[in-house]
Design an enzyme around this catalytic site. Structure first.
Site, PDB file in Angstrom:
ATOM      1  N   ASP B  10      -4.236   3.135  30.894  1.00 25.92           N
ATOM      2  CA  ASP B  10      -3.299   2.041  31.044  1.00 25.92           C
ATOM      3  C   ASP B  10      -3.554   1.399  32.418  1.00 25.92           C
ATOM      4  OD1 ASP B  10      -0.863   0.463  30.669  1.00 25.92           O
ATOM      5  OD2 ASP B  10       0.004   1.778  32.193  1.00 25.92           O
ATOM      6  N   TYR B  12      -1.199  -1.293  34.507  1.00 27.66           N
ATOM      7  CA  TYR B  12      -0.105  -1.490  35.470  1.00 27.66           C
ATOM      8  C   TYR B  12       0.734  -0.225  35.623  1.00 27.66           C
ATOM      9  CZ  TYR B  12      -1.554  -6.210  34.372  1.00 27.66           C
ATOM     10  OH  TYR B  12      -2.304  -7.327  34.152  1.00 27.66           O
ATOM     11  N   ARG B  41      11.139  -6.160  35.122  1.00 27.00           N
ATOM     12  CA  ARG B  41      10.331  -5.189  34.387  1.00 27.00           C
ATOM     13  C   ARG B  41      10.991  -4.806  33.058  1.00 27.00           C
ATOM     14  NH1 ARG B  41       5.454  -3.116  32.957  1.00 27.00           N
ATOM     15  NH2 ARG B  41       5.456  -0.861  32.740  1.00 27.00           N
ATOM     16  N   ASN B 118      -1.534  -3.927  27.929  1.00 25.34           N
ATOM     17  CA  ASN B 118      -0.736  -5.038  27.415  1.00 25.34           C
ATOM     18  C   ASN B 118      -1.142  -6.357  28.070  1.00 25.34           C
ATOM     19  OD1 ASN B 118       0.962  -3.819  25.545  1.00 25.34           O
ATOM     20  ND2 ASN B 118       2.659  -3.527  26.982  1.00 25.34           N
TER      21      ASN B 118
END
Lengths: 221, 221
Positions: B10, B12, B41, B118
Site C-alpha cells: 500500500d 499512503y 481522511r 487507491n
C-alpha cells in the site's frame, strides 16, 4: 410533480432515536459514553461498506456487536456479556422521534409505507413490533447479503412494493443513504439533524428536512 | 513456509508519511490541523467505499479534493484555491518513512516489488518519481474503477505480476486493507503504527509490524 405513491424510510436515526444507546454507554462507562458510541457507530458503518466490498457479509447484529467490542477494546473499557447484552437489547426498543407517529398517520392515506434498513431481522422486527408500527413492508438488506448504498438494496424496495423507482420517495438521516437512493433513481429527502454539509457523491436530495414531521408539508408543497 | 516471491505495498501511510499534510493544514488553520486532517481522511475513505458500492467511481484525486472541501465546510474553515492546490501538491511529494528506502533494498533480491494503491495515476506517479523509487509495477485501482478492499483490486496484482496470490505478500498500515488482501488470498502483514485493535473482518494478518524496517527479519524468521 406528483407526490410519491410509496414512501420508504431508513430506520436507525431516521425513525428510531439511537440516543438511548449513548445514554446506556455513559451509564456503564461514566464520561466515556460519547467517545464510545461515536467509535462504535463509525466502525459499525465502516465494516458494512468494507464487508460488502469484500463479499464477506455477516448480519448487522453481528457487525454491531463486533463494533461494540472493538470500540471498547480501543478505548480500554471492559465489556462483558452483561454490558454487551444490555446495549444490544437497547437497539430492540429504541424510542421513535417525537414527530414520527403523527407523521406516519398523515403520510399514510393513498400511499404504501415501508422500512428499508441495514438492520437484520433479529434487530428490526422486535423494534417495529415493540412500537406496534404498521408498514406495508419491513425490508432488510439481510436477504441480499450486501449493505447500503449498493443499488441492489434500493432495487429490493421497487421489487417488493411493486412501485416504480421514480414513484418512490426515500427518507434517511444519513446523507450518503439518501444520495445512494437518489443515485439509484428514487426521489430522496435527507433529514439533516446535525446540520452537516452534503456528501459529495454526485447527487443532490430532492429536499432537506429537520425531522420527519416536516415531510407531509414538503410533499404537499 | 517459503517467503513470498512478490511483495505488494500500500502507498499512503505505508510507504509514504501523510503527516506533512497535517502540518500544512495546521499552518493554514492554526490549531485546527488535527481536526481537519482527521475529518478529511475519514470522508476520503468513506466515499471510496460508498462510491464503489454505488458504482459511482471518480479518481482518488477527485475524492481527496472533495473531502478536503467537505471537511473545511464542516469545520467552518475557508478553503480557497491556494490552500487546496498547496495541500493536493503536498500529496505528490510526501516523505517516505525513514526505514522504507533501506527496507526496499533489503527486500529486493529475488523478488518482485510493487505498489497497489487507491491513488490515481495523477497522484501516485509524481510521488514515486519524486523519490526516484523503482518498482516492478505501480498499480492503481483507477483502471478498475473500484476501490479497496474489493477483491478485484487485489486480483489486479496477481494478473500484472504473474505471481499466484498465495505467493504474494501484501503490506499495509490500514488493517482493513491488510485483511482485504488476506481475505482475497494473499499473505498479509499489517503495520499497526497506532496500536489499534484488529478490525473484525473474518481474517487475521500473517504478521504485525511496527514499521517496514521489520519486514526483512519477519520474512527470514
Amino acid at each position: 410533480m406528483t407526490t410519491p405513491s410509496a414512501l420508504v424510510f431508513d430506520a436507525y436515526g431516521t425513525l428510531f432515536d439511537v440516543h438511548a444507546v449513548v445514554q446506556r454507554c455513559d451509564a456503564f462507562w461514566p464520561g466515556r459514553g460519547a467517545a464510545l458510541s461515536q467509535l462504535w457507530r463509525a466502525k459499525q458503518l465502516e465494516w458494512t461498506w468494507q464487508r460488502s466490498l469484500m463479499r464477506r457479509y455477516v448480519p448487522f447484529s453481528q457487525v454491531t456487536l463486533d463494533a461494540l467490542r472493538y470500540a471498547c477494546e480501543a478505548l480500554g473499557l471492559a465489556c462483558g456479556a452483561e454490558q454487551a447484552d444490555a446495549l444490544m437489547a437497547e437497539y430492540r426498543r429504541l424510542a421513535t422521534y417525537p414527530d414520527v407517529a403523527d407523521a406516519l398517520v398523515r403520510l399514510r392515506p393513498g400511499r404504501k409505507l415501508a422500512i428499508l434498513t441495514n438492520g437484520s431481522p433479529d434487530m428490526i422486527e422486535p423494534l417495529v413490533a415493540h412500537h406496534g408500527l404498521r408498514f406495508d413492508a419491513v425490508l432488510s438488506v439481510d436477504e441480499l447479503a450486501v449493505y447500503k448504498p449498493a443499488p441492489e438494496v434500493y432495487a429490493l424496495a421497487v421489487r417488493r412494493l411493486g412501485v416504480a423507482a421514480t414513484d418512490i420517495g426515500f427518507v434517511s438521516s444519513n446523507g450518503w443513504d439518501a444520495l445512494g437512493a437518489k443515485s439509484f433513481g428514487f426521489r430522496a429527502w435527507w433529514i439533516n439533524r446535525a446540520g452537516a454539509p452534503l456528501d459529495r457523491l454526485d447527487a443532490r436530495p430532492d429536499g432537506l428536512l429537520r425531522g420527519l414531521g416536516e415531510l407531509p408539508q414538503a410533499l404537499a408543497a
